[in-house]
Each structure stands twice: as structure tokens, then as C-alpha cells.
Design an enzyme around this catalytic site. Structure first.
Site, short mmCIF file in Angstrom:
data_model
loop_
_atom_site.label_atom_id
_atom_site.label_comp_id
_atom_site.label_asym_id
_atom_site.label_seq_id
_atom_site.Cartn_x
_atom_site.Cartn_y
_atom_site.Cartn_z
N GLU A 179 -14.09 10.39 2.22
CA GLU A 179 -14.39 10.24 0.78
C GLU A 179 -15.85 10.49 0.46
O GLU A 179 -16.19 10.80 -0.67
CB GLU A 179 -14.03 8.82 0.33
CG GLU A 179 -12.55 8.65 0.05
CD GLU A 179 -12.10 7.22 0.25
OE1 GLU A 179 -10.90 7.04 0.43
OE2 GLU A 179 -12.94 6.31 0.25
N ALA A 213 -5.47 8.92 -0.67
CA ALA A 213 -6.40 9.06 0.45
C ALA A 213 -5.88 9.91 1.60
O ALA A 213 -6.53 9.98 2.64
CB ALA A 213 -6.77 7.67 0.97
N ARG A 237 -10.75 7.71 6.87
CA ARG A 237 -10.48 8.05 5.46
C ARG A 237 -11.68 7.72 4.58
O ARG A 237 -11.99 8.44 3.63
CB ARG A 237 -9.22 7.33 4.98
CG ARG A 237 -7.93 7.95 5.53
CD ARG A 237 -6.71 7.49 4.74
NE ARG A 237 -6.48 6.07 4.85
CZ ARG A 237 -5.88 5.49 5.89
NH1 ARG A 237 -5.44 6.21 6.90
NH2 ARG A 237 -5.70 4.19 5.93
N ARG A 238 -12.41 6.64 4.89
CA ARG A 238 -13.61 6.30 4.09
C ARG A 238 -14.68 7.36 4.30
O ARG A 238 -15.40 7.73 3.39
CB ARG A 238 -14.17 4.91 4.48
CG ARG A 238 -13.24 3.74 4.26
CD ARG A 238 -12.86 3.46 2.84
NE ARG A 238 -11.89 4.30 2.20
CZ ARG A 238 -10.55 4.22 2.35
NH1 ARG A 238 -10.02 3.33 3.12
NH2 ARG A 238 -9.75 5.03 1.70
N ASP A 240 0.85 -1.19 0.00
CA ASP A 240 0.00 0.00 0.00
C ASP A 240 0.88 1.24 0.00
O ASP A 240 2.02 1.20 0.46
CB ASP A 240 -0.87 0.03 1.27
CG ASP A 240 -2.10 -0.85 1.17
OD1 ASP A 240 -2.35 -1.42 0.09
OD2 ASP A 240 -2.81 -0.99 2.18
N LYS A 286 -6.65 7.18 -6.47
CA LYS A 286 -6.60 8.65 -6.44
C LYS A 286 -5.68 9.14 -5.33
O LYS A 286 -4.97 10.12 -5.49
CB LYS A 286 -8.00 9.23 -6.24
CG LYS A 286 -8.90 9.08 -7.46
CD LYS A 286 -10.19 9.87 -7.30
CE LYS A 286 -11.13 9.62 -8.47
NZ LYS A 286 -12.41 10.35 -8.37
N ARG A 333 -0.99 -0.81 -8.74
CA ARG A 333 -2.34 -0.35 -8.42
C ARG A 333 -2.36 1.18 -8.53
O ARG A 333 -1.52 1.85 -7.94
CB ARG A 333 -2.73 -0.74 -6.99
CG ARG A 333 -4.09 -0.19 -6.56
CD ARG A 333 -4.30 -0.29 -5.06
NE ARG A 333 -4.21 -1.65 -4.58
CZ ARG A 333 -3.93 -1.96 -3.31
NH1 ARG A 333 -3.73 -1.03 -2.41
NH2 ARG A 333 -3.86 -3.23 -2.94
C1 LIG Z 1 -8.53 -1.38 -3.88
C2 LIG Z 1 -8.14 -0.03 -3.37
C3 LIG Z 1 -6.92 0.13 -2.75
C4 LIG Z 1 -6.52 1.39 -2.31
N1 LIG Z 1 -5.26 1.55 -1.80
C5 LIG Z 1 -4.84 2.81 -1.46
C6 LIG Z 1 -3.49 3.06 -1.07
O1 LIG Z 1 -2.64 2.16 -1.00
N2 LIG Z 1 -3.15 4.34 -0.77
C7 LIG Z 1 -4.04 5.38 -0.84
O2 LIG Z 1 -3.67 6.53 -0.57
N3 LIG Z 1 -5.34 5.16 -1.18
C8 LIG Z 1 -5.76 3.91 -1.50
N4 LIG Z 1 -7.06 3.72 -1.88
C9 LIG Z 1 -8.06 4.81 -1.68
C10 LIG Z 1 -8.11 5.73 -2.88
O3 LIG Z 1 -6.94 6.50 -2.94
C11 LIG Z 1 -9.33 6.67 -2.77
O4 LIG Z 1 -9.22 7.43 -1.61
C12 LIG Z 1 -10.66 5.95 -2.78
O5 LIG Z 1 -10.65 4.83 -3.63
C13 LIG Z 1 -11.78 6.87 -3.28
O6 LIG Z 1 -11.51 7.30 -4.58
P1 LIG Z 1 -12.37 6.88 -5.87
O7 LIG Z 1 -11.40 6.63 -6.97
O8 LIG Z 1 -13.26 5.77 -5.55
O9 LIG Z 1 -13.13 8.20 -6.28
P2 LIG Z 1 -14.11 9.19 -5.50
O10 LIG Z 1 -14.13 10.44 -6.32
O11 LIG Z 1 -13.74 9.32 -4.05
O12 LIG Z 1 -15.51 8.45 -5.60
C14 LIG Z 1 -16.20 8.25 -6.81
C15 LIG Z 1 -17.57 7.66 -6.48
O13 LIG Z 1 -17.41 6.37 -5.91
C16 LIG Z 1 -18.31 6.17 -4.84
N5 LIG Z 1 -17.53 6.04 -3.59
C17 LIG Z 1 -16.23 6.36 -3.43
N6 LIG Z 1 -15.81 6.10 -2.17
C18 LIG Z 1 -16.87 5.63 -1.53
C19 LIG Z 1 -17.08 5.18 -0.21
N7 LIG Z 1 -16.09 5.18 0.71
N8 LIG Z 1 -18.32 4.74 0.12
C20 LIG Z 1 -19.31 4.72 -0.80
N9 LIG Z 1 -19.16 5.13 -2.08
C21 LIG Z 1 -17.99 5.58 -2.44
C22 LIG Z 1 -19.21 7.37 -4.84
O14 LIG Z 1 -20.31 7.11 -5.66
C23 LIG Z 1 -18.35 8.43 -5.44
O15 LIG Z 1 -19.09 9.48 -6.03
C24 LIG Z 1 -7.43 2.48 -2.39
C25 LIG Z 1 -8.67 2.31 -3.00
C26 LIG Z 1 -9.03 1.09 -3.50
C27 LIG Z 1 -10.35 0.95 -4.18
#
Ligand SMILES: Cc1cc2nc3c(=O)[nH]c(=O)nc-3n(C[C@H](O)[C@H](O)[C@H](O)COP(=O)(O)OP(=O)(O)OC[C@H]3O[C@@H](n4cnc5c(N)ncnc54)[C@H](O)[C@@H]3O)c2cc1C
Length: 309
Positions: free
Chosen positions: A293, A190, A289-290, A135, A188, A185
Site C-alpha cells: 500500500e 487489499a 499487504r501493508r 474480513d 478499497k 465495513r
Molecule cells: C480497518 C480496516 C480493515 C480492513 N479490512 C480489510 C479486509 O477485510 N479486506 C481487504 O481486502 N482489505 C481490508 N483493509 C485494507 C484496505 O482494503 C486497503 O488495502 C487499505 O486500507 C489501504 O487503503 P486506503 O483506503 O487507506 O487508501 P490508500 O489509497 O492505500 O491510502 C491513502 C493514504 O493513506 C495513507 N496510508 C494508507 N495505507 C498506509 C499504510 N499502510 N501506512 C501508512 N500510511 C498509509 C497514505 O497517506 C496514503 O496516501 C482494511 C483496512 C482497514 C483500515
């Protein structure tokens, strides 16, 4: 504004203590995490794999400043990998490791210790028939984490990296890592990061994500597109066609409990979809962090912390 406040909260020790010791918080893990024990993680993995999804498991915890704690996190991964192998689940499940959870932030030899612990986990993963993804945490650790990645990949070439589209450096990191055998991976990002290193506007982060996807999908590696954003998923599907990528030469990734309908839709369309499954008792930083978002998750988290949800 709320996002920034929550991200600051995710690393505030006093608030963390208050939240995690409040009565009735256990219910929170059931929304975004598989449960608190190894067995709950194995059970969730079995269910997801049976439904045609793939899994990466994260033993919750980060920012460890205690040697024994770093070692016990490593041991939790070793136990988990043993159980996954016993159950014949390692074809469909790998593990995700935060280096700060295995000692990276310890003063002095922290980075070396974290690399050694990650090496032990990667070795156990290889024995079990699977692999590890490292990660990515805040930008002060990016170079250290990529150094560890290089060391691990020398012996375990399938070790995966994470790159965060919000960082200004990431397009260049994508170019470096878009090589044969390299698993990357793309997410965006977090964490709360300063303007000097990270795009602050959503639109700029999304544009960076698209540029990075273009590099990864045109390259020789194995892109793992981690997003719930429908617009980015649509663009990914178009880029896959443009780059004549076969299904299975890349994958989509989403978080446990988030957009389950979309996870199933993509899998039904023949895409490889991996679900990131956190488990364990140290859920605080992950949950906050969730919440950052998505405002709707804020009430869910607040109710759980207050003991009524
Ligand atoms: C498999 C995986 C591994 C990850 N590993 C890392 C890591 O190692 N380091 C790091 O910094 N970040 C990590 N992240 C988190 C990532 O950086 C984002 O913060 C997170 O995925 C939200 O971004 P998004 O691309 O979904 O877009 P967003 O713009 O946040 O969301 C787009 C849409 O998705 C839906 N959505 C998004 N998040 C949620 C939620 N929590 N609950 C419900 N609906 C939601 C909503 O409909 C939203 O409008 C990871 C994410 C995933 C999926």
C-alpha cells in the site's frame, strides 16, 4: 508494478518461509501489530480504549490448510474474548475473523468448517458482550463469505461484513446489505485481483468507494468506513451531513499504526473511530499487504526482515 509484485509475494510460500525464519524479525510486529500474544493484544486494546478509540482485533493468520491449525485459531479467539470480558473491554472492542484462517480453504468441507468455527467465535463474542466482523479476502471467496455472514446473522444479527470497493460487484452488494441492523465495513481492497472482477486504476477504485459510501450512508445499516485516504474521509463527512446521519450511527476505521494523528483528530471531533489491531506470530501476509500500500513501508518491512529494524 511494485504493488503487484508484493501482492503476489504475500501468498508465496517459499518467500514466506524465508522471511519468517530470518533472524530478528520480531521487531516488525511492533510497527503494525500489537505483539504476538493474547496479553499484548489486550494491553493494546486497553490503551486505545483509554484514549477514546474503539478496537477490532485480528488474530493474524490466513490460508490455513491444516485442520488442527484452524481449530487453534478458533481457540485463540475464544481465549481473547474471555480475556477482553475479564478486563471489561468488550464495550469498546470486537474481533475481526478471516474465514481462511479457520478452515475455509481446506479441501471438501472447508467452507462448512469455517462457518462452524466462525459460529463458535460469534457465540463467544455474544456471551462476552461484543460481536464479530468477517474480513473479506480474495474474490474467489466473496460468495462463500457472504453465505457464512447470512448464516451467522440468523443467530447473531450484529455480525459484520466487509465489502471491497475495487470489486466491480461491490456497489450491488452494498445495496443488498444496506439494511437495518446490517454492519458493513467498506474498504478499497487489499488483494491482487484480475481486471475481469476488479478495477485496476486507483481513480476507478476511489470512484467506486464514493458510490458505495453513498449507498451505505443513505441506507438503514451501520456503515464502517475503513480508509486512511483524506479525500475519501472528507467526502464521507459531507455525505454524513447530506444524509442527516448522527455521529455514532456510522464509524471510521483505520489500521493500527497507520495515520494515528488522523485517528485522534476524528475522535476529538466526536466521531467514532475503530482501530484494526492485528496480533500473533503469523504476520507475513499482513505485513506484505501493508508494504504494497505504501512504498515508505517497504524499507521498514525490508529492514525488519533483514533483522535491523
Ligand atoms: C480497518 C480496516 C480493515 C480492513 N479490512 C480489510 C479486509 O477485510 N479486506 C481487504 O481486502 N482489505 C481490508 N483493509 C485494507 C484496505 O482494503 C486497503 O488495502 C487499505 O486500507 C489501504 O487503503 P486506503 O483506503 O487507506 O487508501 P490508500 O489509497 O492505500 O491510502 C491513502 C493514504 O493513506 C495513507 N496510508 C494508507 N495505507 C498506509 C499504510 N499502510 N501506512 C501508512 N500510511 C498509509 C497514505 O497517506 C496514503 O496516501 C482494511 C483496512 C482497514 C483500515
Amino acid at each position: 508494478m511494485i504493488r503487484r509484485a508484493l501482492l503476489a509475494m504475500s501468498r508465496n510460500g517459499t518467500i514466506k518461509h524465508l522471511a519468517t525464519t530470518a533472524p530478528g524479525v520480531g521487531g516488525v510486529v511492533t510497527r503494525f501489530a500489537a505483539g504476538e500474544t493474547t496479553e499484548s493484544a489486550v494491553d493494546a486494546t486497553r490503551v486505545l480504549i483509554a484514549s477514546g478509540l474503539f478496537v477490532t482485533l485480528d488474530h493474524l493468520g490466513e490460508d490455513t490448510l491444516d485442520l488442527a491449525h484452524a481449530d487453534s485459531t478458533r481457540d485463540a479467539y475464544l481465549e481473547l474474548l474471555g480475556r477482553l470480558a475479564d478486563e471489561g473491554l468488550t464495550q469498546g472492542a470486537e474481533v475481526s475473523v478471516k474465514l481462511s484462517a479457520v478452515g475455509q480453504a481446506l479441501p471438501g468441507s472447508g467452507p462448512k468448517m469455517a462457518t462452524a468455527n466462525a459460529y463458535a467465535i460469534a457465540s463467544a463474542a455474544a456471551t462476552a458482550g461484543t460481536t464479530v466482523t468477517l474480513d473479506m479476502e480474495d474474490h474467489t471467496t466473496t460468495d462463500l463469505t457472504l453465505d457464512t455472514l447470512r448464516e451467522l446473522r440468523a443467530d447473531f444479527p450484529s455480525t459484520g461484513a466487509v465489502l471491497q470497493a475495487y470489486l466491480r460487484r461491490t456497489e450491488s452488494d452494498c445495496r443488498d446489505l444496506a439494511t437495518t441492523g446490517s454492519r458493513v465495513r467498506l474498504c478499497k481492497g487489499a488483494y491482487k485481483e484480475p481486471d475481469s472482477v476488479a478495477h485496476q486504476e486507483r481513480a476507478d477504485v476511489d470512484r467506486s468507494y464514493v458510490r458505495c459510501m453513498k449507498v451505505l450512508l443513505a441506507g438503514g445499516g451501520y456503515p464502517m468506513l475503513a480508509t486512511h485516504d483524506s479525500r475519501l474521509i472528507n467526502i464521507a463527512e459531507a455525505l454524513v451531513v447530506r444524509n442527516e446521519r448522527d455521529q455514532g450511527s456510522y464509524e471510521f476505521q483505520m489500521l493500527y499504526g497507520v495515520r494515528r494523528d488522523e485517528q485522534r483528530r476524528l475522535a476529538a471531533a466526536g466521531e467514532k473511530v475503530r482501530v484494526y489491531v492485528p496480533y500473533g506470530v503469523e504476520w507475513y501476509g499482513y505485513l506484505v499487504r501493508r508494504m504494497a500500500e505504501r512504498p515508505a513501508n517497504l524499507m521498514l518491512g525490508a529492514r525488519a526482515i533483514l533483522g535491523s529494524g
